[in-house]
Design a protein around this motif. Structure first.
Motif, mmCIF file in Angstrom:
data_model
loop_
_atom_site.group_PDB
_atom_site.id
_atom_site.type_symbol
_atom_site.label_atom_id
_atom_site.label_comp_id
_atom_site.label_asym_id
_atom_site.label_seq_id
_atom_site.Cartn_x
_atom_site.Cartn_y
_atom_site.Cartn_z
ATOM 1 N N PHE A 1 15.812 22.247 74.827
ATOM 2 C CA PHE A 1 16.753 21.320 75.434
ATOM 3 C C PHE A 1 17.715 22.062 76.368
ATOM 4 N N GLN A 2 18.254 21.304 77.342
ATOM 5 C CA GLN A 2 19.192 21.912 78.285
ATOM 6 C C GLN A 2 20.414 22.484 77.572
ATOM 7 N N ASP A 3 20.934 21.761 76.594
ATOM 8 C CA ASP A 3 22.112 22.238 75.866
ATOM 9 C C ASP A 3 21.834 23.581 75.191
ATOM 10 N N ASP A 4 20.604 23.753 74.702
ATOM 11 C CA ASP A 4 20.219 25.025 74.083
ATOM 12 C C ASP A 4 20.260 26.167 75.091
ATOM 13 N N VAL A 5 19.848 25.880 76.329
ATOM 14 C CA VAL A 5 19.883 26.902 77.383
ATOM 15 C C VAL A 5 21.299 27.457 77.520
ATOM 16 N N TYR A 6 22.278 26.554 77.573
ATOM 17 C CA TYR A 6 23.667 26.988 77.743
ATOM 18 C C TYR A 6 24.196 27.721 76.509
ATOM 19 N N CYS B 1 8.374 15.755 91.135
ATOM 20 C CA CYS B 1 8.055 16.087 89.736
ATOM 21 C C CYS B 1 9.221 16.801 89.055
ATOM 22 N N ALA B 2 9.865 17.721 89.783
ATOM 23 C CA ALA B 2 11.019 18.450 89.220
ATOM 24 C C ALA B 2 12.131 17.480 88.847
ATOM 25 N N ASP B 3 12.369 16.484 89.704
ATOM 26 C CA ASP B 3 13.404 15.489 89.410
ATOM 27 C C ASP B 3 13.027 14.654 88.194
ATOM 28 N N GLU B 4 11.754 14.288 88.099
ATOM 29 C CA GLU B 4 11.303 13.504 86.949
ATOM 30 C C GLU B 4 11.407 14.314 85.655
ATOM 31 N N ILE B 5 11.046 15.583 85.734
ATOM 32 C CA ILE B 5 11.131 16.444 84.553
ATOM 33 C C ILE B 5 12.587 16.609 84.121
ATOM 34 N N ALA B 6 13.493 16.756 85.081
ATOM 35 C CA ALA B 6 14.918 16.866 84.756
ATOM 36 C C ALA B 6 15.401 15.595 84.062
ATOM 37 N N SER B 7 14.907 14.457 84.520
ATOM 38 C CA SER B 7 15.270 13.186 83.892
ATOM 39 C C SER B 7 14.737 13.119 82.455
ATOM 40 N N VAL B 8 13.501 13.589 82.257
ATOM 41 C CA VAL B 8 12.922 13.632 80.909
ATOM 42 C C VAL B 8 13.734 14.569 80.015
ATOM 43 N N ASP B 9 14.141 15.728 80.545
ATOM 44 C CA ASP B 9 14.977 16.656 79.773
ATOM 45 C C ASP B 9 16.244 15.958 79.269
ATOM 46 N N LEU B 10 16.902 15.204 80.149
ATOM 47 C CA LEU B 10 18.125 14.500 79.762
ATOM 48 C C LEU B 10 17.831 13.421 78.719
ATOM 49 N N SER B 11 16.720 12.727 78.872
ATOM 50 C CA SER B 11 16.341 11.700 77.896
ATOM 51 C C SER B 11 16.077 12.325 76.529
ATOM 52 N N MET B 12 15.397 13.457 76.511
ATOM 53 C CA MET B 12 15.117 14.140 75.239
ATOM 54 C C MET B 12 16.413 14.603 74.569
ATOM 55 N N THR C 1 19.301 13.115 74.861
ATOM 56 C CA THR C 1 19.912 11.895 74.322
ATOM 57 C C THR C 1 19.249 11.495 73.010
ATOM 58 N N ILE C 2 17.913 11.566 72.961
ATOM 59 C CA ILE C 2 17.206 11.225 71.729
ATOM 60 C C ILE C 2 17.610 12.168 70.604
ATOM 61 N N ARG C 3 17.726 13.457 70.901
ATOM 62 C CA ARG C 3 18.150 14.419 69.875
ATOM 63 C C ARG C 3 19.545 14.069 69.345
ATOM 64 N N GLU C 4 20.452 13.721 70.258
ATOM 65 C CA GLU C 4 21.817 13.363 69.837
ATOM 66 C C GLU C 4 21.820 12.095 68.968
ATOM 67 N N LEU C 5 20.986 11.130 69.345
ATOM 68 C CA LEU C 5 20.897 9.901 68.551
ATOM 69 C C LEU C 5 20.348 10.209 67.156
ATOM 70 N N LEU C 6 19.330 11.051 67.081
ATOM 71 C CA LEU C 6 18.759 11.421 65.781
ATOM 72 C C LEU C 6 19.772 12.191 64.930
ATOM 73 N N ALA C 7 20.510 13.083 65.573
ATOM 74 C CA ALA C 7 21.504 13.877 64.839
ATOM 75 C C ALA C 7 22.596 12.970 64.270
ATOM 76 N N GLY C 8 22.934 11.924 64.987
ATOM 77 C CA GLY C 8 23.981 11.001 64.528
ATOM 78 C C GLY C 8 23.517 10.044 63.459
ATOM 79 N N SER C 9 22.195 9.952 63.255
ATOM 80 C CA SER C 9 21.668 8.980 62.296
ATOM 81 C C SER C 9 21.466 9.552 60.909
ATOM 82 N N PHE C 10 21.746 10.860 60.730
ATOM 83 C CA PHE C 10 21.528 11.458 59.394
ATOM 84 C C PHE C 10 22.851 11.835 58.768
#
Length: 199
Positions: free
Chosen positions: A86-91, A177-188, A190-199
């Motif tokens: 994930f992008q956050d992991d990169v930072y 493709c790079a723009d689409e992949i960046a969008s997918v990265d952001l979506s992933m 968001t999904i991780r954050e939603l999952l983390a908040g559900s436990f």
């Protein structure tokens, strides 16, 4: 020409620098595991730039094609790549490396926040090793997500093809493709954050 012939006695120190940065990433993984956290690092790779590649780069910059120029005028003779989920992991990994006492940060380039014109997104660190076995060497660290790594690998292959039919169209498609992949990265993310908040 072999790396040994080109870099000479400096090659051993370069390999130590490469290993030292990889070990710093491995230490982060151990720390996170001890804390019960999932490692932000999926995998790493590293290399010493080949003499041929280094000489091409030096020639492009109008520099002499010598060992001295390779080690003093170019700062990516030693390279480490860190691939994260994930992008956050990169930072987070970048911050970890920046905070290591043995490293001084000589330069950062945030191509995630400010992508290159071709769509490339990555976080680059130039580290000066001021202590430890690789002392005195510089190492370029490229940190990126697995999705962007996939894109970058293909873009790299295409870049080195001599004749590319429809080059402009290929560049435009790569950018899209790079723009689409960046969008997918952001979506992933968001999904991780939603999952983390559900436990």
């Amino acid at each position: 020409m072999t790396a040994n012939e080109f870099y000479g006695p400096e090659l051993a120190q370069m390999r130590l620098a490469e290993r030292q940065v990889l070990e710093a990433v491995e230490e982060l993984q151990r720390v996170w595991k001890a804390q019960g956290r999932q490692s932000p690092v999926l995998y790493t790779s590293s290399r010493i730039k080949s003499p041929e590649s280094m000489c091409r780069k030096l020639a492009q910059r109008g520099q002499p094609q010598t060992r001295q120029a390779a080690l003093t005028r170019v700062r990516d003779a030693v390279g480490v790549r860190v691939i994260c989920g994930f992008q956050d992991d990169v930072y987070q990994v970048a911050r970890w490396l920046e905070e290591q006492a043995a490293f001084s940060v000589l330069e950062t380039k945030d191509y995630i926040s400010y992508p290159k014109e071709n769509g490339y997104r990555s976080y680059h660190l130039i580290l000066g090793l001021r202590a430890g076995p690789g002392r005195g060497m510089t190492v370029e660290v490229q940190l990126r997500t697995i999705a962007i790594d996939f894109w970058a690998s293909l873009e790299h292959q295409l870049k080195y093809k001599r004749q590319v039919p429809h080059a402009r169209l290929v560049r435009e498609e790569l950018r899209r493709c790079a723009d689409e992949i960046a969008s997918v990265d952001l979506s992933m993310e968001t999904i991780r954050e939603l999952l983390a908040g559900s436990f």
